[in-house]
Design a protein around this motif. Structure first.
Motif, PDB file in Angstrom:
ATOM      1  N   ALA A 154      -3.857  23.112  -7.579  1.00 62.58           N
ATOM      2  CA  ALA A 154      -4.874  22.063  -7.495  1.00 62.58           C
ATOM      3  C   ALA A 154      -4.407  20.803  -8.219  1.00 62.58           C
ATOM      4  O   ALA A 154      -4.670  19.676  -7.768  1.00 62.58           O
ATOM      5  N   GLN A 155      -3.699  20.990  -9.328  1.00 63.11           N
ATOM      6  CA  GLN A 155      -3.163  19.852 -10.065  1.00 63.11           C
ATOM      7  C   GLN A 155      -2.119  19.115  -9.238  1.00 63.11           C
ATOM      8  O   GLN A 155      -2.071  17.880  -9.229  1.00 63.11           O
ATOM      9  N   ALA A 156      -1.303  19.860  -8.513  1.00 61.10           N
ATOM     10  CA  ALA A 156      -0.274  19.249  -7.671  1.00 61.10           C
ATOM     11  C   ALA A 156      -0.905  18.404  -6.566  1.00 61.10           C
ATOM     12  O   ALA A 156      -0.448  17.299  -6.260  1.00 61.10           O
ATOM     13  N   LEU A 157      -1.979  18.919  -5.972  1.00 62.58           N
ATOM     14  CA  LEU A 157      -2.668  18.165  -4.931  1.00 62.58           C
ATOM     15  C   LEU A 157      -3.359  16.936  -5.510  1.00 62.58           C
ATOM     16  O   LEU A 157      -3.350  15.857  -4.898  1.00 62.58           O
ATOM     17  N   ALA A 158      -3.924  17.069  -6.698  1.00 60.41           N
ATOM     18  CA  ALA A 158      -4.606  15.940  -7.339  1.00 60.41           C
ATOM     19  C   ALA A 158      -3.637  14.797  -7.610  1.00 60.41           C
ATOM     20  O   ALA A 158      -3.978  13.624  -7.456  1.00 60.41           O
ATOM     21  N   MET A 159      -2.412  15.126  -8.020  1.00 63.34           N
ATOM     22  CA  MET A 159      -1.421  14.079  -8.285  1.00 63.34           C
ATOM     23  C   MET A 159      -1.019  13.359  -7.005  1.00 63.34           C
ATOM     24  O   MET A 159      -0.726  12.159  -7.023  1.00 63.34           O
ATOM     25  N   ALA A 160      -1.032  14.072  -5.889  1.00 63.50           N
ATOM     26  CA  ALA A 160      -0.729  13.435  -4.610  1.00 63.50           C
ATOM     27  C   ALA A 160      -1.830  12.473  -4.191  1.00 63.50           C
ATOM     28  O   ALA A 160      -1.580  11.520  -3.447  1.00 63.50           O
ATOM     29  N   GLN A 161      -3.051  12.690  -4.681  1.00 63.40           N
ATOM     30  CA  GLN A 161      -4.187  11.867  -4.267  1.00 63.40           C
ATOM     31  C   GLN A 161      -4.387  10.633  -5.138  1.00 63.40           C
ATOM     32  O   GLN A 161      -5.110   9.722  -4.750  1.00 63.40           O
ATOM     33  N   ILE A 162      -3.766  10.598  -6.298  1.00 65.26           N
ATOM     34  CA  ILE A 162      -3.963   9.465  -7.207  1.00 65.26           C
ATOM     35  C   ILE A 162      -3.395   8.173  -6.621  1.00 65.26           C
ATOM     36  O   ILE A 162      -4.033   7.113  -6.666  1.00 65.26           O
ATOM     37  N   ALA A 216       2.839   9.802   2.675  1.00 67.39           N
ATOM     38  CA  ALA A 216       3.981   9.414   1.844  1.00 67.39           C
ATOM     39  C   ALA A 216       3.759   9.815   0.393  1.00 67.39           C
ATOM     40  O   ALA A 216       4.669  10.326  -0.279  1.00 67.39           O
ATOM     41  N   ALA A 217       2.546   9.612  -0.107  1.00 66.92           N
ATOM     42  CA  ALA A 217       2.234   9.988  -1.486  1.00 66.92           C
ATOM     43  C   ALA A 217       2.313  11.500  -1.667  1.00 66.92           C
ATOM     44  O   ALA A 217       2.819  11.997  -2.681  1.00 66.92           O
ATOM     45  N   PHE A 218       1.817  12.234  -0.688  1.00 71.09           N
ATOM     46  CA  PHE A 218       1.849  13.691  -0.770  1.00 71.09           C
ATOM     47  C   PHE A 218       3.288  14.198  -0.801  1.00 71.09           C
ATOM     48  O   PHE A 218       3.666  14.999  -1.664  1.00 71.09           O
ATOM     49  N   LEU A 219       4.102  13.725   0.127  1.00 66.82           N
ATOM     50  CA  LEU A 219       5.486  14.199   0.203  1.00 66.82           C
ATOM     51  C   LEU A 219       6.285  13.791  -1.033  1.00 66.82           C
ATOM     52  O   LEU A 219       7.079  14.583  -1.561  1.00 66.82           O
ATOM     53  N   ALA A 220       6.070  12.568  -1.513  1.00 67.78           N
ATOM     54  CA  ALA A 220       6.808  12.089  -2.687  1.00 67.78           C
ATOM     55  C   ALA A 220       6.444  12.893  -3.929  1.00 67.78           C
ATOM     56  O   ALA A 220       7.316  13.316  -4.700  1.00 67.78           O
ATOM     57  N   SER A 221       5.154  13.119  -4.135  1.00 67.88           N
ATOM     58  CA  SER A 221       4.723  13.835  -5.334  1.00 67.88           C
ATOM     59  C   SER A 221       5.205  15.282  -5.325  1.00 67.88           C
ATOM     60  O   SER A 221       5.674  15.802  -6.353  1.00 67.88           O
ATOM     61  N   GLN A 222       5.109  15.935  -4.178  1.00 69.67           N
ATOM     62  CA  GLN A 222       5.532  17.332  -4.123  1.00 69.67           C
ATOM     63  C   GLN A 222       7.047  17.469  -4.259  1.00 69.67           C
ATOM     64  O   GLN A 222       7.544  18.444  -4.845  1.00 69.67           O
ATOM     65  N   ALA A 223       7.780  16.486  -3.753  1.00 70.46           N
ATOM     66  CA  ALA A 223       9.240  16.518  -3.911  1.00 70.46           C
ATOM     67  C   ALA A 223       9.634  16.387  -5.378  1.00 70.46           C
ATOM     68  O   ALA A 223      10.534  17.090  -5.864  1.00 70.46           O
ATOM     69  N   VAL A 224       8.952  15.517  -6.112  1.00 70.78           N
ATOM     70  CA  VAL A 224       9.251  15.334  -7.536  1.00 70.78           C
ATOM     71  C   VAL A 224       8.892  16.593  -8.319  1.00 70.78           C
ATOM     72  O   VAL A 224       9.655  17.070  -9.167  1.00 70.78           O
ATOM     73  N   LEU A 225       7.724  17.148  -8.053  1.00 74.59           N
ATOM     74  CA  LEU A 225       7.312  18.369  -8.745  1.00 74.59           C
ATOM     75  C   LEU A 225       8.272  19.519  -8.462  1.00 74.59           C
ATOM     76  O   LEU A 225       8.623  20.298  -9.359  1.00 74.59           O
ATOM     77  N   ASP A 226       8.683  19.629  -7.226  1.00 69.15           N
ATOM     78  CA  ASP A 226       9.613  20.696  -6.860  1.00 69.15           C
ATOM     79  C   ASP A 226      10.957  20.529  -7.565  1.00 69.15           C
ATOM     80  O   ASP A 226      11.590  21.525  -7.960  1.00 69.15           O
ATOM     81  N   SER A 244       0.830  -1.205   0.000  1.00 63.60           N
ATOM     82  CA  SER A 244       0.000   0.000   0.000  1.00 63.60           C
ATOM     83  C   SER A 244       0.865   1.256   0.000  1.00 63.60           C
ATOM     84  O   SER A 244       0.577   2.221  -0.731  1.00 63.60           O
ATOM     85  N   VAL A 245       1.920   1.259   0.787  1.00 59.61           N
ATOM     86  CA  VAL A 245       2.830   2.413   0.820  1.00 59.61           C
ATOM     87  C   VAL A 245       3.583   2.527  -0.500  1.00 59.61           C
ATOM     88  O   VAL A 245       3.730   3.624  -1.058  1.00 59.61           O
ATOM     89  N   LEU A 246       4.039   1.391  -1.010  1.00 59.56           N
ATOM     90  CA  LEU A 246       4.789   1.399  -2.267  1.00 59.56           C
ATOM     91  C   LEU A 246       3.920   1.899  -3.417  1.00 59.56           C
ATOM     92  O   LEU A 246       4.353   2.746  -4.216  1.00 59.56           O
ATOM     93  N   ILE A 247       2.696   1.392  -3.503  1.00 57.57           N
ATOM     94  CA  ILE A 247       1.799   1.810  -4.589  1.00 57.57           C
ATOM     95  C   ILE A 247       1.382   3.265  -4.412  1.00 57.57           C
ATOM     96  O   ILE A 247       1.393   4.053  -5.372  1.00 57.57           O
ATOM     97  N   GLY A 248       1.001   3.638  -3.199  1.00 59.11           N
ATOM     98  CA  GLY A 248       0.538   4.994  -2.956  1.00 59.11           C
ATOM     99  C   GLY A 248       1.589   6.044  -3.264  1.00 59.11           C
ATOM    100  O   GLY A 248       1.358   6.965  -4.054  1.00 59.11           O
ATOM    101  N   ALA A 249       2.757   5.888  -2.648  1.00 60.72           N
ATOM    102  CA  ALA A 249       3.819   6.868  -2.872  1.00 60.72           C
ATOM    103  C   ALA A 249       4.409   6.726  -4.266  1.00 60.72           C
ATOM    104  O   ALA A 249       4.699   7.726  -4.934  1.00 60.72           O
ATOM    105  N   GLY A 250       4.572   5.485  -4.738  1.00 57.25           N
ATOM    106  CA  GLY A 250       5.203   5.257  -6.034  1.00 57.25           C
ATOM    107  C   GLY A 250       4.391   5.782  -7.196  1.00 57.25           C
ATOM    108  O   GLY A 250       4.922   6.446  -8.094  1.00 57.25           O
ATOM    109  N   MET A 251       3.085   5.534  -7.195  1.00 59.76           N
ATOM    110  CA  MET A 251       2.252   5.987  -8.307  1.00 59.76           C
ATOM    111  C   MET A 251       2.135   7.507  -8.332  1.00 59.76           C
ATOM    112  O   MET A 251       2.186   8.128  -9.399  1.00 59.76           O
ATOM    113  N   SER A 252       1.986   8.129  -7.174  1.00 57.92           N
ATOM    114  CA  SER A 252       1.926   9.592  -7.139  1.00 57.92           C
ATOM    115  C   SER A 252       3.242  10.198  -7.612  1.00 57.92           C
ATOM    116  O   SER A 252       3.251  11.201  -8.341  1.00 57.92           O
ATOM    117  N   ALA A 253       4.358   9.575  -7.219  1.00 62.12           N
ATOM    118  CA  ALA A 253       5.657  10.087  -7.653  1.00 62.12           C
ATOM    119  C   ALA A 253       5.856   9.897  -9.152  1.00 62.12           C
ATOM    120  O   ALA A 253       6.381  10.789  -9.841  1.00 62.12           O
TER     121      ALA A 253
END
Length: 282
Positions: free
Chosen positions: A79-87, A148-158, A48-57
């Motif tokens: 809003a797009q950045a937040l949406a990617m964290a939720q996928i 984890a998904a939120f932090l991973a996605s925002q780190a990649v976008l940044d 669950s952690v791998l899929i959640g953080a991995g897919m958002s990243a």
């Protein structure tokens, strides 16, 4: 007189068995032990952690590589950045559904359900205990997945210089916590379906269909159908609770009415599971 005594005896024995049966606390401990005795539980939580953080990243990486042109016109980059964290968490819920389906229906395959129901004649107790244990585990694991998904996605976008959001931004923490809080909805649905269908594969498949099909098919239907039917399906209601549905969409609903719809669906599914447990033999 003898007939009356003979008839009363089984009733007295049943009453004594019911009064001496283990209570809800014992049922909770038993279901907790069952859940953590399965190796699949640890695998599911790790996945669950791998899929959640991995897919958002990964999705954030694709957008970052593509640049600003990957964001549709008129869409707020934040809003797009937040949406990617939720996928990612939306996909990770599938593994929780798999865990829940096996947690209930799996006992029919092994025959353990006879022992579970034999220990406590009040059949609402194992259902309530399983639901409570599953909800607690999914809530705790889901919070980790969402963060984890939120932090991973925002780190990649940044890293690619794209717009990002922080937990301190207006409304962001609320949406993150609401997404974590609603993650147990479909695992609980799968748990109930396991008691109803008595098959792990059938329970998992049906729960996933309930979760995804209305949104997929609904996109092809007229607006009045989406407004009057699709809006009240479980997946759409959960999206409205979290706030991921656009206000202009025909399926939009305010959070509190949406929460009531979600609660009604859960009550219906768990009530049907209790009926099945009470009326059908193991």
């Amino acid at each position: 007189m003898t007939t009356a005594t003979a008839t009363a005896a089984p009733r007295e024995r049943a009453a004594r068995a019911s009064s001496s049966a283990p209570g809800l606390g014992a049922a909770l401990r038993a279901e907790w032990t069952k859940l953590w005795s399965l190796r699949s539980t640890y695998v599911v939580l790790a996945l669950s952690v791998l899929i959640g953080a991995g897919m958002s990243a990964l999705i954030s990486l694709a957008v970052g590589v593509g640049g600003e042109e990957e964001i549709p016109a008129g869409v707020d980059p934040a809003a797009q950045a937040l949406a990617m964290a939720q996928i990612g968490p939306d996909l990770a819920v599938i593994v929780f559904v798999v865990l829940a389906g096996g947690f209930s229906a799996g006992e029919y395959a092994t025959g353990l359900i006879r022992l579970t129901l034999g220990v406590g004649p009040r059949r609402w107790r194992p259902l309530a205990a399983k639901a409570a244990v599953l909800s607690g585990v999914v809530l705790a694991a889901g919070l980790v997945v969402v963060l984890a998904a939120f932090l991973a996605s925002q780190a990649v976008l940044d890293a690619y210089g794209m717009a990002t959001v922080g937990l301190g931004d207006d409304g962001v923490l609320r949406k993150v916590l609401l997404q974590a809080a609603t993650l147990p909805v479909f695992p609980l649905t799968a748990l109930a379906l396991g008691f109803l269908l008595r098959g792990t594969a059938a329970a998992i498949t049906t729960a996933i269909a309930v979760m995804w099909l209305p949104a997929i098919i609904g996109a092809l239907l007229p607006d009045w159908v989406r407004e009057n039917v699709v809006r009240y399906t479980p997946g759409t209601a959960v999206g409205n609770v979290v706030g991921t549905t656009a206000a202009a969409s025909p399926t939009h609903m305010d959070p509190w009415p949406a929460a009531a719809v979600v609660a009604a669906w859960l009550a219906l599914s768990l009530g049907a599971a209790l009926w099945s447990l009470s009326r059908r033999d193991a």
